[in-house]
Design a protein around this motif. Structure first.
Motif, PDB file in Angstrom:
ATOM      1  N   VAL A 375       0.906  -1.081  -0.150  1.00 36.54           N
ATOM      2  CA  VAL A 375      -0.110  -0.075  -0.020  1.00 36.54           C
ATOM      3  C   VAL A 375       0.780   0.997   0.104  1.00 36.54           C
ATOM      4  O   VAL A 375       1.142   1.912   1.094  1.00 36.54           O
ATOM      5  CB  VAL A 375      -1.060   0.058   1.143  1.00 36.54           C
ATOM      6  N   GLY A 376       1.360   1.810  -1.198  1.00 35.46           N
ATOM      7  CA  GLY A 376       2.066   2.943  -1.182  1.00 35.46           C
ATOM      8  C   GLY A 376       3.081   3.054  -0.245  1.00 35.46           C
ATOM      9  O   GLY A 376       3.357   4.230   0.108  1.00 35.46           O
ATOM     10  N   GLN A 381      -0.993   9.363  -0.096  1.00 33.72           N
ATOM     11  CA  GLN A 381      -0.408  10.179  -1.359  1.00 33.72           C
ATOM     12  C   GLN A 381      -1.599  11.153  -1.596  1.00 33.72           C
ATOM     13  O   GLN A 381      -2.636  10.963  -1.532  1.00 33.72           O
ATOM     14  CB  GLN A 381      -0.018   9.583  -2.519  1.00 33.72           C
ATOM     15  N   TYR A 388      -4.867   9.338  -0.378  1.00 36.20           N
ATOM     16  CA  TYR A 388      -5.158   7.994  -1.247  1.00 36.20           C
ATOM     17  C   TYR A 388      -4.001   7.197  -0.704  1.00 36.20           C
ATOM     18  O   TYR A 388      -2.854   7.532  -0.741  1.00 36.20           O
ATOM     19  CB  TYR A 388      -5.442   8.259  -2.642  1.00 36.20           C
ATOM     20  N   ASP A 389      -4.304   5.705  -0.595  1.00 36.64           N
ATOM     21  CA  ASP A 389      -3.369   4.752  -0.697  1.00 36.64           C
ATOM     22  C   ASP A 389      -2.588   4.665  -1.989  1.00 36.64           C
ATOM     23  O   ASP A 389      -1.399   4.389  -1.906  1.00 36.64           O
ATOM     24  CB  ASP A 389      -3.939   3.570   0.098  1.00 36.64           C
ATOM     25  N   TYR A 390      -3.232   4.800  -3.105  1.00 32.28           N
ATOM     26  CA  TYR A 390      -2.454   4.874  -4.361  1.00 32.28           C
ATOM     27  C   TYR A 390      -3.067   5.994  -5.220  1.00 32.28           C
ATOM     28  O   TYR A 390      -4.071   6.480  -5.319  1.00 32.28           O
ATOM     29  CB  TYR A 390      -3.011   3.471  -5.218  1.00 32.28           C
ATOM     30  N   PHE A 392      -2.403   6.128  -9.236  1.00 29.06           N
ATOM     31  CA  PHE A 392      -1.867   5.692 -10.339  1.00 29.06           C
ATOM     32  C   PHE A 392      -1.650   6.592 -11.748  1.00 29.06           C
ATOM     33  O   PHE A 392      -2.315   7.486 -11.531  1.00 29.06           O
ATOM     34  CB  PHE A 392      -2.476   4.433 -10.923  1.00 29.06           C
ATOM     35  N   TYR A 406      -6.993   5.814  -5.661  1.00 28.96           N
ATOM     36  CA  TYR A 406      -7.628   4.579  -4.845  1.00 28.96           C
ATOM     37  C   TYR A 406      -7.200   4.302  -3.471  1.00 28.96           C
ATOM     38  O   TYR A 406      -6.047   4.762  -3.199  1.00 28.96           O
ATOM     39  CB  TYR A 406      -7.374   3.530  -5.633  1.00 28.96           C
ATOM     40  N   ASN A 407      -8.104   4.249  -2.523  1.00 32.06           N
ATOM     41  CA  ASN A 407      -8.054   3.834  -1.401  1.00 32.06           C
ATOM     42  C   ASN A 407      -8.048   2.142  -1.148  1.00 32.06           C
ATOM     43  O   ASN A 407      -9.078   1.874  -1.610  1.00 32.06           O
ATOM     44  CB  ASN A 407      -8.915   4.547  -0.111  1.00 32.06           C
ATOM     45  N   ASN A 440      -3.227  -4.438  -9.551  1.00 33.48           N
ATOM     46  CA  ASN A 440      -1.866  -3.632  -8.914  1.00 33.48           C
ATOM     47  C   ASN A 440      -2.240  -3.548  -7.491  1.00 33.48           C
ATOM     48  O   ASN A 440      -1.228  -2.719  -6.800  1.00 33.48           O
ATOM     49  CB  ASN A 440      -1.911  -2.354  -9.611  1.00 33.48           C
ATOM     50  N   THR A 441      -3.131  -4.071  -6.772  1.00 32.45           N
ATOM     51  CA  THR A 441      -3.311  -3.762  -5.482  1.00 32.45           C
ATOM     52  C   THR A 441      -3.457  -5.222  -4.709  1.00 32.45           C
ATOM     53  O   THR A 441      -4.124  -5.236  -3.862  1.00 32.45           O
ATOM     54  CB  THR A 441      -4.456  -3.089  -4.976  1.00 32.45           C
TER      55      THR A 441
END
Length: 799
Positions: A375-376, A381, A388-390, A392, A406-407, A440-441
Motif C-alpha cells: 500500500v504505497g 499520497q 489516497y493509498d494509491y 496511479f 484509490y484507497n 496492482n493492489t
C-alpha cells in the motif's frame, strides 16, 4: 561491445505480442491493439518509422511472420494471426485494407506463426493443433498435443517443431510425428533453431534448454526469474531470450553475458536482425531495438533517459519476495562487484529500497527500480487535496497521463466509475479499469465489511438488505446479489418456494399466526439464478485468462467447457420443466478442477454454479463415495476459509463465503442421505467462522443451513455428537444476532425441529441443554419479539 538502446518505436497503444526483423531495415510488430505495423528504417539513420498499419480484424493480433518477396509482391508479405482464428496475409508492396490472402481452418486463437525458407507457413493455435499451409492452402495438420500449441518452428520444407502448454515439444516429418521431447516442467513458449547443433526451447518454468534433434539436452540456461516467452539466435550463434521478469538476456557459450532490463512488466517477444541488432516487443506497447555497434546506439541523452525510465520503475515487493528493510545494507554494498550478469542486490537509500542488477559488460550495478510494498510504501499520497493509498498514472491512447486515485478500503468498481466520470471517458471501460486496480493492489483488503457490496456478475453496487418486520413466517426480502436488480420475497413459509419479484416491501405486516408451526419439514433452498448471466460471466473470465499469456494455462480445456455447458443446460431445463441429461461425476470433477486453479478474483461465478449443482443435482453426489466431501473441501479452499477472519474481509472473499454457505444449505433436501463423516467436516468448517465477523447475508445463509439440517433430522435423527454441535452453533447465532430477525427466525425454527425430533424419536436433550435454549431465546433482542413470538412460544412448549 555491449548492447545498448538503438531506437524506440512507438505507435502501438497496447502490448506488443510479436516482432519479426527479416532485414536490417524492416521490423514487423503485432499488438493487442488489433493492429500489425511494418516499420522502415529511415535512410542513413538508426531510426525507424511506421510505414503501414495493418488492421486484420477487431481483436488481438498475437502472432506475426514474414513471407519472402514474390513476383506479385517485391517486398514480401506480412502474415498475422490472432484471436479471430484467421491467418491474414498482406502485401508489403501494395498494402490494402483487406488482406491479399485469408487462411481459414483454426477454431481458436492463433498464437504462433513461422515461415520456411521456401514460403510454407506454419501456424499454432489454442485449438491444440498446428497447421502447415503451402501456396496459401492447407497442406496438412499436426495433431498430437494435449493443450495449446504456443510455438512453431520450420526446420526445412519437410520438418517442423511444435511446442505446447502440455510441456512437450514435438518433431514432425510432414504430418507424421517423429519424436516427442520432454523435460520442461511447464508450458513451452518459444523455439529457435541453433545451426549445426539442434534447437533451443524456453518455458514458463523459467528455463532455456538446448537440444539435439535426437532428444539429448546439450545444456540448460538458468537466470530468468519468471516465465520465458521468446527466443531468437544472433548471427554469431548467441541466444537471446525475453520474459516476464522485464529482461532480455544474451547467452554466450552457455553463460549469460548481458541483461537488458526494460521499463515494462513483460518482454513478450524478441527477434534478431542480420546485422546482430536485437528487437523486442513489450507490455508497454513499445518496440525497441538494441545494438552492439556503437555507431547505431541512441544519443547519450536518449540513453540517459532510458536508464532513468528503468531506474524509476516501481517493483511490488510481492514480485521480489519477502524483504525486511532493517536487514538490508546501504549504498556502500554496491562497491562490491557482482559475480555474474544478472546478479542482484537490494539496498537501502534513505527511506527507499532500491533494486540493482549487475551489468557484467559495464562492470557496474544498474538500478532497475524502487521496491514498494502493498500500500504505497505505507504512506498516503495526495491528489487534489485528499489522501489516497494509491495514485496511479494511467497512460491514454492520445498520450495523456491521467491520475487514478484509490484507497484500499474502496470497491475497485466504485473507484473505476469515479475515474471514468471525472475524465469524461466511456463507461464500457469500467471492467478494464477495475481489473487494473485489482491487479496492482494484490494482497490489499478491499472493502469495509458493511452490508453494501458489489454484485459479482455486474460489478454494480447493491444496498443493504431490508427485512420486513412483523411476520411470523420467514419471508426474506433482499437485494439479489447476482443480478443487482429487484429484491426477492419468498413465500410465507420456510419451504423455499420459487421467489416472486417484489420491488416494494410490505407496508402492513401480517398478523401473527396461531397455527402450529413445528415441525417445519420443508428445507429452504437457494435456487434463484439467471443462467445466461452466470454462463456469460464464467466464459468471460475464461476468455480473459486465455488471452493473457501469463494465465492462459489456467483457462478451461474443451472437455471442461463441455461439462460446464452440460450443467447449464440441465439447470435451465429444470427451471423450464424440460428434459436434459443429468450432469455426471466427470462434469462435477471438471468444476472442481477449474475451481482449484482459477485465481481468487474469478472464482465467484463458479462457486455460485456449485450452489446450483448442490441444489439441482443431489443424486450425482450419491454415485461416487467421497465426491461430496471433495467438492466442498474445494469450495472452502476457494473461499479462503483458513485465512484470518479479522474484519474488514475483502469483498471478493466476503461474497465467496456467502455463496459457499448457500451451497451448503442446498445440500439438505428431501431424499438426500447424509453420512456423519461429511456432516462432521461441515460443522468443523462452520465453527471456524466468528459470528461477529459475518455480514447479514452470510448470517442468514448460516441460519438457513441450521434450519435445513434440522429438517433432514426429522427423517433421520442426528448422531448425539452432531446434534450437540448443531445446538451449540444455533445458540451462538441466537446470542449474537442483533440486526436481522430473519436470521433469528430460521435458527429458532431449526431448534424447534431438533426439539421435536428429540421428543418423538429420542434421545432426549440434557437439562443443561434445555436451559441453554431458554437462555438463548431470552437473549433475542426485544425488537424481534413480534416477528418471532408465535414460533418462540411453540419452541418453549417443546422444552
Amino acid at each position: 561491445m555491449p548492447y545498448k538502446l538503438s531506437a524506440t518505436l512507438q505507435s502501438h497503444s497496447s502490448d506488443v505480442r510479436a516482432v519479426r526483423s527479416p532485414t536490417n531495415d524492416l521490423v514487423l510488430s503485432a499488438s493487442r491493439d488489433t493492429t500489425a505495423i511494418s516499420w522502415q528504417r529511415q535512410s542513413g539513420s538508426s531510426l525507424f518509422a511506421p510505414e503501414t498499419v495493418f488492421r486484420p480484424g477487431s481483436r488481438y493480433v498475437n502472432a506475426v511472420a514474414y513471407l519472402p518477396p514474390t513476383a506479385e509482391s517485391s517486398k514480401g508479405y506480412v502474415v498475422t494471426g490472432g484471436q479471430e482464428a484467421i491467418i491474414n496475409i498482406f502485401s508489403l508492396s501494395n498494402p490494402k485494407d483487406d488482406p491479399d490472402f485469408t487462411l481459414l481452418g483454426h477454431s481458436e486463437n492463433i498464437c504462433a506463426l513461422d515461415v520456411s525458407a521456401g514460403g510454407a507457413i506454419i501456424s499454432g493455435s489454442w485449438d491444440r493443433t498446428a497447421k502447415v499451409w503451402k501456396d496459401f492452402s492447407l497442406a496438412y495438420e499436426l495433431k498430437g498435443h494435449e493443450q495449446s500449441v504456443w510455438a512453431v518452428l520450420a526446420i526445412d520444407e519437410e520438418q517442423a517443431l511444435t511446442a505446447s502448454a502440455d510441456k512437450t515439444i514435438k518433431l514432425w516429418m510432414r504430418q507424421k510425428l517423429v519424436h516427442t521431447y520432454t523435460g520442461h516442467q511447464d508450458a513451452v513458449r518459444g523455439l529457435a533453431l541453433i545451426p549445426d547443433l539442434g534447437f533451443a526451447s524456453c518455458s514458463n518454468d523459467s528455463e532455456i534448454r538446448v537440444w539435439t534433434f535426437g532428444g539429448d539436452i546439450i545444456y540448460s540456461l538458468s537466470g530468468h526469474t519468471s516465465f520465458v516467452y521468446s527466443l531468437s539466435v544472433l548471427p554469431n550463434g548467441d541466444i537471446v531470450s525475453g520474459g516476464e521478469d522485464r529482461s532480455v538476456r544474451i547467452w554466450k557459450d552457455g553463460e549469460c553475458s548481458q541483461v537488458l532490463i526494460h521499463p515494462a512488466i513483460s518482454v513478450w517477444a524478441v527477434s534478431t536482425m542480420p546485422n546482430g541488432d536485437i528487437v523486442t516487443g513489450c507490455s508497454d506497447g513499445v518496440v525497441r531495438i538494441f545494438s552492439g555497434s556503437e555507431e547505431r546506439w541512441a544519443t547519450a541523452a536518449d540513453l540517459k533517459e532510458y536508464e532513468d525510465q528503468v531506474a524509476n520503475q516501481a517493483l511490488p515487493s510481492q514480485q521480489i519476495g519477502d524483504i525486511k528493510k532493517s536487514d538490508l545494507p546501504g549504498l556502500e554494498a554496491l562497491n562490491e562487484p557482482g559475480k555474474k550478469a544478472g546478479d542482484y542486490k537490494m539496498v537501502k537509500n534513505g527511506d527507499k529500497v532500491e533494486y540493482h542488477q549487475w551489468d557484467a559488460v559495464s562492470y557496474t550495478w544498474q538500478k532497475i527500480g524502487d521496491v514498494v510494498d502493498a500500500v504505497g510504501q505505507n504512506r498516503k499520497q495526495l491528489y487534489q487535496g485528499k489522501e489516497y493509498d494509491y495514485v496511479f498514472d494511467v497512460e491514454m491512447d492520445d498520450k495523456r497521463s491521467l491520475k487514478l486515485p484509490y484507497n484500499a478500503n474502496e470497491n475497485p468498481y466504485a473507484a473505476a466509475e469515479r475515474f471514468l466520470q471525472s475524465n469524461d471517458l466511456p463507461m464500457h471501460h469500467i471492467d478494464e479499469v477495475a481489473g487494473f486496480i485489482e491487479k496492482n493492489t494484490s494482497g490489499v483488503n478491499l472493502g469495509s465489511g458493511s452490508e453494501e457490496y458489489v454484485d459479482p456478475f455486474t460489478g454494480k453496487l447493491s444496498g443493504p438488505a431490508s427485512v420486513p418486520t412483523g411476520s411470523t413466517a420467514p419471508s426474506s426480502t433482499y437485494v439479489d446479489p447476482f443480478t443487482g436488480h429487484s429484491r426477492y420475497t419468498t413465500a410465507s413459509s420456510i419451504s423455499g418456494a420459487t421467489p416472486s419479484v417484489n420491488t416494494q416491501p410490505s407496508s402492513q405486516p401480517p398478523a401473527p399466526s396461531t397455527s402450529k408451526l413445528i415441525p417445519m419439514a420443508n428445507p429452504s433452498l437457494f435456487k434463484q439464478v439467471s443462467v445466461p448471466r452466470m454462463r456469460d460471466k464464467i466464459f468471460q473470465f475464461d476468455e480473459h485468462l486465455r488471452n493473457e499469456i501469463s494465465t492462459s494455462s489456467l483457462a478451461m480445456y474443451p472437455e471442461e467447457t463441455n461439462s460446464f455447458e452440460t450443467i447449464f443446460v440441465y439447470v435451465a431445463s429444470v427451471l423450464d420443466n424440460t428434459a436434459a441429461s443429468l450432469p455426471t461425476v466427470a462434469d462435477i470433477d471438471a468444476v472442481i478442477q477449474v475451481l482449484e486453479r482459477w485465481p481468487s478474483g474469478t472464482r465467484f461465478p463458479i462457486i455460485d454454479l456449485a450452489r446450483l449443482i448442490t441444489a439441482f443435482c443431489p443424486s450425482t453426489f450419491e454415485a461416487t463415495s467421497g465426491l461430496r466431501s471433495r467438492f466442498f473441501s474445494t469450495l472452502f479452499k476457494a473461499a479462503e476459509w483458513d485465512m484470518p477472519w479479522t474484519p474488514p474481509i475483502p469483498k471478493a472473499r466476503e461474497t465467496n463465503i456467502m455463496i459457499v454457505l448457500r451451497a451448503v444449505a442446498n445440500v439438505f433436501q428431501d431424499g438426500v442421505d447424509l453420512d456423519g463423516t461429511w456432516l462432521a467436516e461441515i460443522f468443523q468448517a462452520l465453527e471456524q467462522m466468528p459470528f461477529e465477523a459475518l455480514v447479514k447475508s452470510q448470517r442468514l445463509a448460516l441460519a438457513t443451513i441450521l434450519f435445513n439440517m434440522s429438517s433432514v433430522s426429522l427423517r433421520k435423527a442426528f448422531e448425539p455428537q452432531l446434534r450437540n454441535q448443531h445446538l451449540d452453533l444455533s445458540l451462538r447465532v441466537l446470542r449474537g444476532e442483533s440486526e436481522d430477525s430473519q436470521t433469528t427466525y430460521r435458527t429458532l425454527a431449526g431448534l424447534g425441529n431438533v426439539l421435536y425430533a428429540a421428543r418423538s424419536k429420542g434421545p432426549a436433550l440434557e437439562s443443561t441443554q434445555l436451559q441453554s435454549i431458554i437462555e438463548g431465546i431470552s437473549a433475542v433482542p426485544p425488537g424481534f419479539r413480534q416477528d418471532i413470538e408465535g414460533l418462540a412460544l411453540e419452541v418453549q412448549s417443546l422444552l
